[in-house]
Design an enzyme around this catalytic site. Sequence first.
Site, short mmCIF file in Angstrom:
data_model
loop_
_atom_site.label_atom_id
_atom_site.label_comp_id
_atom_site.label_asym_id
_atom_site.label_seq_id
_atom_site.Cartn_x
_atom_site.Cartn_y
_atom_site.Cartn_z
N CYS A 4 -27.49 30.99 -2.13
CA CYS A 4 -28.84 31.45 -2.49
C CYS A 4 -28.82 32.21 -3.81
O CYS A 4 -29.79 32.18 -4.56
CB CYS A 4 -29.41 32.31 -1.37
SG CYS A 4 -28.30 33.62 -0.82
N GLU A 64 -35.29 35.15 3.90
CA GLU A 64 -34.36 35.07 2.77
C GLU A 64 -34.36 33.61 2.33
O GLU A 64 -33.81 32.76 3.02
CB GLU A 64 -32.97 35.53 3.23
CG GLU A 64 -32.16 36.18 2.12
CD GLU A 64 -31.47 35.19 1.20
OE1 GLU A 64 -32.15 34.27 0.68
OE2 GLU A 64 -30.26 35.35 1.02
P1 NDP Z 1 -33.86 24.66 6.06
O1 NDP Z 1 -34.68 25.76 5.53
O2 NDP Z 1 -34.59 23.49 6.58
O3 NDP Z 1 -32.91 25.19 7.26
C1 NDP Z 1 -32.59 26.55 7.51
C2 NDP Z 1 -32.56 26.81 9.02
O4 NDP Z 1 -33.85 26.59 9.58
C3 NDP Z 1 -31.63 25.85 9.79
O5 NDP Z 1 -31.06 26.54 10.88
C4 NDP Z 1 -32.59 24.80 10.27
O6 NDP Z 1 -32.08 24.09 11.36
C5 NDP Z 1 -33.78 25.64 10.67
N1 NDP Z 1 -35.06 24.95 10.72
C6 NDP Z 1 -35.44 23.80 10.11
N2 NDP Z 1 -36.74 23.53 10.38
C7 NDP Z 1 -37.20 24.52 11.19
C8 NDP Z 1 -38.45 24.81 11.81
N3 NDP Z 1 -39.52 24.02 11.64
N4 NDP Z 1 -38.57 25.92 12.55
C9 NDP Z 1 -37.52 26.74 12.73
N5 NDP Z 1 -36.29 26.51 12.18
C10 NDP Z 1 -36.14 25.42 11.40
O7 NDP Z 1 -32.83 24.29 4.94
P2 NDP Z 1 -32.28 22.87 4.50
O8 NDP Z 1 -31.08 22.59 5.31
O9 NDP Z 1 -33.35 21.82 4.54
O10 NDP Z 1 -31.89 23.13 2.97
C11 NDP Z 1 -32.81 22.77 1.96
C12 NDP Z 1 -32.80 23.78 0.86
O11 NDP Z 1 -32.98 25.09 1.40
C13 NDP Z 1 -31.52 23.88 0.08
O12 NDP Z 1 -31.44 22.90 -0.89
C14 NDP Z 1 -31.62 25.26 -0.48
O13 NDP Z 1 -32.42 25.21 -1.64
C15 NDP Z 1 -32.35 26.05 0.58
N6 NDP Z 1 -31.46 26.86 1.42
C16 NDP Z 1 -31.37 28.19 1.16
C17 NDP Z 1 -30.51 28.98 1.86
C18 NDP Z 1 -30.40 30.45 1.57
O14 NDP Z 1 -29.32 31.01 1.68
N7 NDP Z 1 -31.49 31.14 1.25
C19 NDP Z 1 -29.67 28.44 2.93
C20 NDP Z 1 -29.87 27.04 3.18
C21 NDP Z 1 -30.74 26.30 2.43
P3 NDP Z 1 -31.17 22.77 11.09
O15 NDP Z 1 -30.27 23.04 9.92
O16 NDP Z 1 -30.42 22.64 12.35
O17 NDP Z 1 -32.14 21.67 10.79
#
Ligand code: NDP
Length: 488
Positions: free
Chosen positions: A241, A207
């Site tokens: 999102c 997602e």
């Molecule tokens: P990320 O995609 O980096 O983070 C989402 C989750 O993935 C968090 O739990 C994060 O951990 C984890 N994660 C990060 N890197 C890895 C990896 N290599 N392997 C496995 N898990 C990982 O989102 P961001 O916080 O960087 O947000 C950036 C952008 O993402 C936002 O501006 C938005 O556009 C989008 N976003 C979309 C969402 C949605 O609902 N679809 C939700 C959040 C963000 P941790 O946070 O602890 O680093």
Amino acid sequence: MSSPYPRARLAQARWAQLSVEERVRRISPAVQALADRMDEFAQRIHEENGKPMMEAVTHEIGASISTMRWLLDTAPRILQDRSLSLSVFPNRKARVQRVPWGVVLVIGPWNVPLGIPVSQVIPALLAGNAVVLKPSELTPRSAGILAEILGGCDLPAGLFTLIEGAGDVGAELIAQRPDKLMFTGSVATGREVMAAAARHPIPVTLELGGVDAMIVCEDADLEFTASAAAWGSTFNGGQVCASVERLIVHASIRDRFQSLLVDKLERIDPRSDLGHITAPRQRQIYEAHLADARDRGLEIPTGGRFLGPRQLAPTLVAGPGIEQADVWQQETFGPVVALTEFTDDAHAIALHNSVSSGLTASVFTADVARAERIAGQLRAGLVSINDVGATLYGQPELPWGGVGASGFGRSHGEEGLLDCSWPRVVEQTRVGVFGPKRPWWYPYDHHQQALMAAFGRGLAARAPAQRLGQALRAGRSLAAMLSRRPRL
Ligand code: NDP
């Protein structure tokens, strides 16, 4: 990091033996526990994530309760074995069983830190899996609510485990090889996660958000629609999102709609209504998108400035060429909305479909038939007519997910629950039907081939006489075949 999976696998083996009804019974107390401590939990989410209390109560606790209630009520029906009658061999019996994946890894986001994990963890448990949840490092206490309410349920030790940590912990958990992965987050991390999962391979559900659009037709109730746009583009500080990031407005009402919207965006109270930035890195994305808009000479009729370190004023961006700008093409994930105008419905649809993602969309018009025609051509997982697409998240029976860069797979609804298991077919027949051996086994000969050809032609034929003719041919070929060489 020691792996949580061996313990989870032991618990899962016991859990999967229970009927779905028994799993429902054991998880049910979690709903009441959530309702009983609603104020306390909402306060915790409000403090950790920065969203207003009203949104913590509604979008986190309320949505979690409605999702859990629906899942608990419907899981026994959706997960039950399904009998199938077979078109090729009507004399055989078949059924499809739903088999849990085993251990499901859920990697959660920070923007809806309780509601999103609930919609993935609870169906996974009901389907017979163990679950390991890795919440965002920014919101572990909010996700911890799930551990607390499940802690009061009679579950085998290790069936649900919450592992705190940053992205590297998520990556390590994937490398340790869960049986299924559900990820919510950015497109960039989604790609990484999918590549890591592909090594094993592990099935994934992604997602990844979107740049969702609202189409405003000339006959829409403009007062209502401008309010919808103001709320839909800014709630949770726009960190949603399915936030409305693009407005596609009919040219004949564009000026009136824009001035209504500007007025409403300026009346949003930053103290009580507007969520705060949860992830500090979001600020750089907002600054980059606004700089790109300014470089392109776009107008910013309202907003465009920070109200403090963690709040951007609700911002509208408009002007010719906006369709190439970052605010149109990429998710800002903030209280920023881009506006352009359309001349006819085909133009509106083309503008909507001009981006690589497609999570939700909405069409506002008094003409429902027209809205249905438009909706049928939008590349989006969910379309609402006369409401903000994000609202559909609150209705647990609707499958939630997108297409293209928004990811794939679904949470919510039957589809979401079925995604927590795989289908196993069990078919039964008798020895000795069609003679001593199956007619398609060895040795191959021309009578056998004629039998199969007649069988295929009989299936294709619509007229009864033709079917009968092919059946007679098949019967003759079968008799000839059986009277010659013995079957292997
Ligand atoms: P990320 O995609 O980096 O983070 C989402 C989750 O993935 C968090 O739990 C994060 O951990 C984890 N994660 C990060 N890197 C890895 C990896 N290599 N392997 C496995 N898990 C990982 O989102 P961001 O916080 O960087 O947000 C950036 C952008 O993402 C936002 O501006 C938005 O556009 C989008 N976003 C979309 C969402 C949605 O609902 N679809 C939700 C959040 C963000 P941790 O946070 O602890 O680093």
